[in-house]
Design a protein around this motif. Structure first.
Motif, PDB file in Angstrom:
ATOM      1  N   GLU A  42     -46.186  29.607  -4.509  1.00  0.00           N
ATOM      2  CA  GLU A  42     -46.807  28.279  -4.636  1.00  0.00           C
ATOM      3  C   GLU A  42     -46.918  27.845  -6.091  1.00  0.00           C
ATOM      4  O   GLU A  42     -46.628  26.690  -6.431  1.00  0.00           O
ATOM      5  N   LEU A  43     -47.306  28.767  -6.963  1.00  0.00           N
ATOM      6  CA  LEU A  43     -47.410  28.446  -8.393  1.00  0.00           C
ATOM      7  C   LEU A  43     -46.041  28.128  -8.990  1.00  0.00           C
ATOM      8  O   LEU A  43     -45.924  27.272  -9.867  1.00  0.00           O
ATOM      9  N   GLU A  44     -45.005  28.808  -8.515  1.00  0.00           N
ATOM     10  CA  GLU A  44     -43.659  28.528  -8.997  1.00  0.00           C
ATOM     11  C   GLU A  44     -43.196  27.154  -8.526  1.00  0.00           C
ATOM     12  O   GLU A  44     -42.558  26.409  -9.268  1.00  0.00           O
ATOM     13  N   LYS A  45     -43.530  26.791  -7.285  1.00  0.00           N
ATOM     14  CA  LYS A  45     -43.188  25.460  -6.777  1.00  0.00           C
ATOM     15  C   LYS A  45     -43.847  24.365  -7.610  1.00  0.00           C
ATOM     16  O   LYS A  45     -43.281  23.285  -7.795  1.00  0.00           O
ATOM     17  N   GLU A  46     -45.033  24.639  -8.104  1.00  0.00           N
ATOM     18  CA  GLU A  46     -45.755  23.671  -8.929  1.00  0.00           C
ATOM     19  C   GLU A  46     -45.278  23.657 -10.372  1.00  0.00           C
ATOM     20  O   GLU A  46     -45.757  22.867 -11.190  1.00  0.00           O
ATOM     21  N   LYS A  48     -45.550  26.103 -12.667  1.00  0.00           N
ATOM     22  CA  LYS A  48     -46.493  26.707 -13.605  1.00  0.00           C
ATOM     23  C   LYS A  48     -46.091  28.119 -14.028  1.00  0.00           C
ATOM     24  O   LYS A  48     -46.514  28.586 -15.088  1.00  0.00           O
ATOM     25  N   TYR A  66     -40.206  21.902 -16.180  1.00  0.00           N
ATOM     26  CA  TYR A  66     -40.988  21.879 -14.960  1.00  0.00           C
ATOM     27  C   TYR A  66     -40.148  21.355 -13.805  1.00  0.00           C
ATOM     28  O   TYR A  66     -39.285  20.508 -13.984  1.00  0.00           O
ATOM     29  N   SER A  69     -40.895  18.152  -8.519  1.00  0.00           N
ATOM     30  CA  SER A  69     -42.079  17.823  -7.725  1.00  0.00           C
ATOM     31  C   SER A  69     -43.359  17.870  -8.545  1.00  0.00           C
ATOM     32  O   SER A  69     -44.319  17.153  -8.262  1.00  0.00           O
ATOM     33  N   ALA A  70     -43.384  18.698  -9.591  1.00  0.00           N
ATOM     34  CA  ALA A  70     -44.551  18.744 -10.480  1.00  0.00           C
ATOM     35  C   ALA A  70     -44.502  17.597 -11.478  1.00  0.00           C
ATOM     36  O   ALA A  70     -45.512  16.957 -11.768  1.00  0.00           O
ATOM     37  N   ARG A  73     -45.619  13.804 -10.480  1.00  0.00           N
ATOM     38  CA  ARG A  73     -47.039  13.475 -10.364  1.00  0.00           C
ATOM     39  C   ARG A  73     -47.710  13.242 -11.712  1.00  0.00           C
ATOM     40  O   ARG A  73     -48.828  12.745 -11.776  1.00  0.00           O
ATOM     41  N   GLU A  74     -47.043  13.607 -12.802  1.00  0.00           N
ATOM     42  CA  GLU A  74     -47.647  13.485 -14.123  1.00  0.00           C
ATOM     43  C   GLU A  74     -47.583  12.048 -14.628  1.00  0.00           C
ATOM     44  O   GLU A  74     -46.532  11.409 -14.575  1.00  0.00           O
TER      45      GLU A  74
END
Length: 250
Positions: A42-46, A48, A66, A69-70, A73-74
């Protein structure tokens, strides 16, 4: 400990250690291998962390890209504002390069009502959206697709872009300072450099969070860019130095 708390704890550990073995991280977290694996995925998908062979690495803004998908949203409101300004450069019968950035993708809704456009992009999600418009002749570059980046990259993509000449290039960057614009990935930089080189006018789209930030790979000097479009006024010293070379709009 619930999943969100575990992931926050993992990031706290990585901020201190930067890189750690999964075996050691599992011991520090007091959780099972399967539970840790789910949190790391999950952290990799985000965007991070980066998982490797038996280790986990914290992604940093200076040298890692990044996942899309991350990024999307920024600074979303700022990107929408930038797209609105950039849309004033659009006309019927244009050929346009659009890079794979989430910022440049915000221009898509403004293209629907124009006539006879030719769009060349290396952005998978951008191409998917544009494929719904019957007023556009669409070209999507081939190339290597890195996990989660939404980007077609590499020599194939660069050579494909080099087959076109466009009226306008819409590109973003990972950072910019008074010396120029930067990318965190040299493959991204090369594609965008080709777009700049092969277009009549280049627009650099960058929200306020990108300013005063340098990265490893130089994307462009400001004499290669016709206009910088951002969401808030840059600091006065930046304006004074850069406006002598290219236009700045916000």
């Amino acid at each position: 400990m619930v999943s969100l708390e575990r992931m926050e704890r993992i990031l706290e550990i990585l901020k201190r250690r930067k890189i750690i073995s999964t075996i050691e991280l599992e011991a520090l977290m007091y959780c099972s291998t399967s539970t840790l694996r789910r949190d790391l995925i999950e952290l990799e998908k985000e965007g991070k962390i980066l998982r490797g062979h038996g280790e986990v690495r914290l992604l940093t803004a200076n040298n890692m890209e990044y996942i899309y998908s991350a990024r999307v949203r920024e600074e979303e409101k700022g990107k929408q504002h930038i797209a609105e300004i950039a849309s004033t450069f659009l006309t019927n019968n244009q050929s346009i390069f659009i890079d794979s950035s989430s910022t440049a993708a915000m221009i898509v809704p403004y293209l629907e009502k124009l006539k006879n456009l030719c769009i060349i992009t290396n952005g998978i999600e951008t191409a998917r959206k544009l494929n719904e418009f019957d007023n556009i002749t669409l070209f999507l570059s081939g190339g290597h697709i890195n996990y989660g980046t939404n980007s077609s990259l590499g020599d194939f993509a660069s050579e494909f872009i080099n087959n076109f000449h466009a009226d306008l290039a819409l590109i973003s960057c990972r950072g910019l300072d008074k010396y120029g614009a930067y990318e965190a990935n040299h493959k991204q930089a090369r594609i965008k450099q080709q777009m700049i080189k092969n277009s009549e006018k280049s627009l650099l789209l960058a929200d306020h969070s990108k300013f005063n930030t340098s990265h490893y790979f130089k994307l462009a000097h400001y004499n290669d860019i016709d206009c910088i479009i951002t969401d808030t006024p840059p600091i006065k010293t930046f304006q004074m130095e850069v406006e002598q070379i290219c236009e700045i709009l916000w």
